[in-house]
Design a protein around this motif. Structure first.
Motif: not given
Length: 401
Positions: A213-232
């Motif tokens: 998510a940080e790399h998306v923000t750095a490359m695009t300027g779009i403030e992006t946050e990780a929201e959900v992570t799970q192992i199924s």
């Protein structure tokens, strides 16, 4: 403590059979034929429970159970289903409280069917409390998260309502200590999974998602946050069903090392165009998704993939490489289906690593789906040094070279 793959498979089957019995009882009582779409065992933070419910209104029926297994179960209906349920019940009327009584009655009978198979398998008795009727929006219909922030095993089944974009869900949250004891029976030999290390791997994945998510923000300027992570843990044939059928754009890579597997980064079409245009120096021209859009998605997918899996390599002290990203553009399930089929050539169930990120400023959402090879994941967990769990910082030079 360790659990073995066979126990996970058995418990997933019990949950699936229980959901099937519950829907059969619904059909017997009301004539409504529903289909069990997905059943999976998920390791996730209790606070993330029910994230797939969004912000839709639901009614629910909650139970506590005790005996050979302890915990709580909640049956959750889309609120729009309740009218059909009440109308279908024999002798239903229009009196005040009819919806509550009808849903509670159906829930009580359905949950008996859901729990009975577990009791038979364990050779014991499992009693459940009287039903508690609930009304709420999204995840609020589920039990309150506890103060314990440790990941928990959750059994989830999604049942599709016939002829409508509606459905209901069964959530089963067994007490972790007793459940792990049951799953640990016979956990010897080559297919054992250490639970504490699986939790650490979950933390590593969260860190990888945050980095992506940080790399998306750095490359695009779009403030992006990780929201959900799970192992199924789910049947191979259920894996594609966890992805929507909407038009999807993204990248797919094969990663090799310890562990190995397949990773897909998937955007809905609108999100893909938004993030691609933020990367492009000029207007791409043309209508819809152009070659310029796809080239930008390929570049972004490469950086996000490296950021996501580099943390694994750092903690595991192994080399995890990936192939050049392949751009994909199709319906979501059509993209994931061949990936799951490839994994299914040598295993019947799969560990599915799911992550999601989004931004509040734009209509933007991205999903990361990883399918590690089961044997390689097991070896990686065996070698994992828990003391290194915080060493997930990726190699920036390697990512941006």
């Amino acid at each position: 403590m360790e659990v073995d793959i066979q126990s996970l498979s058995t418990f997933n089957r019990l949950a699936d059979e229980g959901a099937t019995r519950a829907t059969a009882m619904l059909a017997q009582m009301t004539g409504i034929e529903a289909d069990v779409e997905v059943t999976k065992i998920t390791l996730l933070d209790r606070a993330d429970l029910g994230e797939e419910l969004g912000d839709r209104p639901f009614v629910g029926v909650a139970f506590d159970f005790e005996g050979g297994l302890v915990g709580d179960t909640t049956l959750v209906f889309d609120e729009a289903c309740t009218g059909s349920i009440v109308e279908a019940l024999p002798g239903a009327g229009d009196g005040e409280g009819m919806v509550e009584e009808s849903v509670a009655e159906i829930g009580n009978i359905m949950m008996s069917g859901f729990i009975d198979g577990w009791a038979d398998h364990l050779g014991t008795t499992i009693e459940h409390s009287p039903p508690r009727y609930l009304e709420a929006t999204g995840p609020d219909v589920l039990p309150e998260p506890t103060d314990d922030d440790q990941p928990v095993f959750v059994f989830k089944s999604r049942i599709d309502w016939p002829g409508a974009d509606l459905g209901f869900y069964i959530y089963m949250l067994p007490g972790s200590e007793r459940l792990i004891e049951l799953m640990a029976d016979g956990a010897e030999g080559g297919d054992a999974i250490p639970v504490d290390k699986l939790s650490v791997f979950d933390e590593m994945t969260r860190a990888g998602t945050a980095t992506a998510a940080e790399h998306v923000t750095a490359m695009t300027g779009i403030e992006t946050e990780a929201e959900v992570t799970q192992i199924s843990f789910a049947k191979i044939e259920d894996v594609p069903k966890q992805v929507g059928c909407e038009p999807t754009v993204g990248t797919v890579v094969e990663f090799t090392g310890t562990p190995s597997g397949t990773l897909a980064i998937l955007f809905d079409e609108a999100s893909a165009m938004t993030v691609a245009e933020a990367l492009l120096p000029t207007d791409p021209g043309g209508e819809g998704l152009t070659d310029a859009h796809e080239s930008a998605i390929e570049e972004l997918g490469n950086v996000m993939t490296s950021g996501f899996i580099d943390g694994w390599a750092n903690v595991l002290q192994t080399s995890v490489d990936h192939s050049p990203p392949r751009v994909v553009h199709d319906m979501g399930r059509a993209i994931v289906d061949p990936l799951a089929a490839r994994v299914g050539q040598h295993q019947q169930h799969a560990f599915v690593i799911e992550s999601r990120m989004r931004t509040a400023d734009l209509e933007f959402e991205c999903e990361i789906l990883a399918l590690p090879d089961e044997a390689d994941l097991r070896r990686a967990l065996e070698d994992l040094d828990v003391a290194r769990k915080d060493e997930t910082e990726p190699d920036a030079e390697r990512i941006f070279k």
